[in-house]
Enzyme design. Structure first.
Site, PDB file in Angstrom:
ATOM      1  N   ASP A 114       4.037  15.753  26.492  1.00 24.89           N
ATOM      2  CA  ASP A 114       5.358  15.149  26.316  1.00 24.89           C
ATOM      3  C   ASP A 114       6.330  15.493  27.437  1.00 24.89           C
ATOM      4  O   ASP A 114       7.548  15.486  27.241  1.00 24.89           O
ATOM      5  CB  ASP A 114       5.951  15.572  24.973  1.00 24.89           C
ATOM      6  N   ASP A 134       1.739   6.943  22.157  1.00 29.20           N
ATOM      7  CA  ASP A 134       3.003   7.527  22.610  1.00 29.20           C
ATOM      8  C   ASP A 134       2.917   8.010  24.059  1.00 29.20           C
ATOM      9  O   ASP A 134       3.914   8.032  24.791  1.00 29.20           O
ATOM     10  CB  ASP A 134       3.403   8.725  21.737  1.00 29.20           C
TER      11      ASP A 134
END
Length: 398
Positions: free
Chosen positions: A118, A179
């Site tokens: 991330d 994602d």
């Protein structure tokens, strides 16, 4: 006319109509009547929130009111700084820039965190937003490149993807979630900053692998693909946050639409554009998409029409479609995005000024299977809503 007033004047003009520009002149009195003042109060709540390390606002319960925060290692830590950067872009008020700078610095300790995919969410949504407004800032550039260098250590050349999660190792060999497409922007930008093509090339490899395996024949997406680390073959296709493995998790669909629109920006690869248009069509024309354009958290939840909504998914798609319109001139995307942005920028979704928390939108859904952050304000919903506002304004000013 001060900058704040000018912003609200433009905002009111933007949202007076749903996608169609009128040739009629609008008086300032009419504009003020049309303007929803809730945004002004919400922006103030963000700038008033105290700057404290490892106290990044993530979400909020409303009954009772309680702000939930996370440390910098959480995947959402970069969004709050990003929100302040975007508000500064919208208003021109230097107080938001000062607060954005203060929050951005507090995310720097993540630039060498190799335990997460991330990095883009954390670093590019903070330092990247800052660099857009201060393009000569060498400190921001250095942090972005160092973070990209860390991120590519998770790349596997057999799989030709960046590993997403490290947990559930007894279940997954090499999980890749949709994602992860969002973190490629950091890599593309790192090549632009450094001149080193390795970041761009790895981003393309990841996008190509995801394109090949993550989409169903109807152009919806699987949330998780589990690969064999040696052969690179797909072992399983499943979900972690959707209703079940064959359902369409709304935010996953949004990540795909945004991720491939962004990847097209950097590559101009026609297969990315073709896929994002097909996936957008699936989303926009789905029989279970509510009339206001804000999806249920999963398109296949059997509780529909009583299932919870996800305003964050709506905001992500809306922001992406303003960019997609710029590449296609397909007015369907512009009209849809404008209509949904009008919906989000209304009393139905904006928090009331009496809510004492650093958030803007209500009615997002975080992790439904875990019953976590259901139907409440979440920081990334605000980020993509604010980004959509800036993109719409840029289109209007052209």
């Amino acid at each position: 006319m001060n900058k704040m007033y000018y912003f609200f004047l433009v905002l009111a003009l933007t949202f007076l109509n749903t996608g169609c520009k009128s040739d009629a002149k609008i008086s300032e009195e009419q504009v003020e009547v049309s303007f929803n003042p809730a945004l002004k109060y919400r922006f103030q709540k963000l700038v008033d929130y105290p700057v404290v390390a490892d106290n990044f606002p993530k979400s909020m319960s409303l009954n009772p009111e309680e702000v939930r925060t996370e440390p910098s290692r959480d995947w959402t830590s970069g969004f709050f700084a990003g929100n302040l950067w975007l508000i500064h872009e919208l208003t021109g008020d230097s107080i938001y820039k000062a607060k954005a700078e203060a929050w951005t610095v507090l995310v720097e300790d993540q630039k060498k965190n190799d335990r997460t995919h991330d990095m883009g969410f954390k670093i590019y949504c903070s330092f990247g937003e800052g660099l857009k407004q201060d393009p000569d800032n060498q400190y921001y550039k250095d942090v972005i490149v160092e973070s990209a260098k860390t991120l590519i250590t998770r790349y596997n050349d057999s799989v030709k993807s960046i590993r997403s999660w490290d947990f559930n190792k007894d279940v997954w060999d090499f999980p890749v979630i949709i994602d992860n497409m969002m973190n490629l922007e950091l890599l593309f930008e790192a090549t632009k900053i450094s001149g080193d093509s390795i970041y761009h090339n790895i981003a393309v490899q990841h996008a190509n692998t995801t394109l090949k395996h993550q989409f169903r024949s109807d152009h919806s997406v699987f949330h998780v693909i589990n690969y064999d680390t040696i052969s690179g073959v797909v072992k399983t296709k499943e979900t972690h946050q959707g209703f079940d493995r064959n359902s369409t998790w709304a935010r996953g669909q949004a990540w795909a639409i945004y991720g491939y629109t962004m990847s097209y920006r950097y590559t101009k690869d026609p297969k990315y554009l073709a896929q994002v248009q097909a996936t957008t069509q699936f989303y926009m024309e789905h029989e279970n998409l509510p009339k206001d354009g804000v999806p249920y958290w999963d398109f296949n939840d059997p509780a529909i029409p009583d299932a919870t909504r996800d305003a964050s998914a709506a905001a992500i798609v809306t922001s992406a479609l303003f960019e997609l319109y710029a590449y296609t001139n397909n007015k369907t995307y512009l009209d849809f995005a404008t209509r949904v942005l009008n919906t989000l920028n209304s009393e139905a979704y904006l928090l009331k000024d009496t809510v004492n928390g650093p958030f803007i939108l209500d009615h997002s859904t975080g992790n439904w299977p875990k019953k976590d952050e259901i139907d409440e304000p979440i920081v990334y919903g605000d980020y993509y809503f604010l980004e959509a506002l800036t993109r719409k304004r840029h289109l209007d000013l052209k």
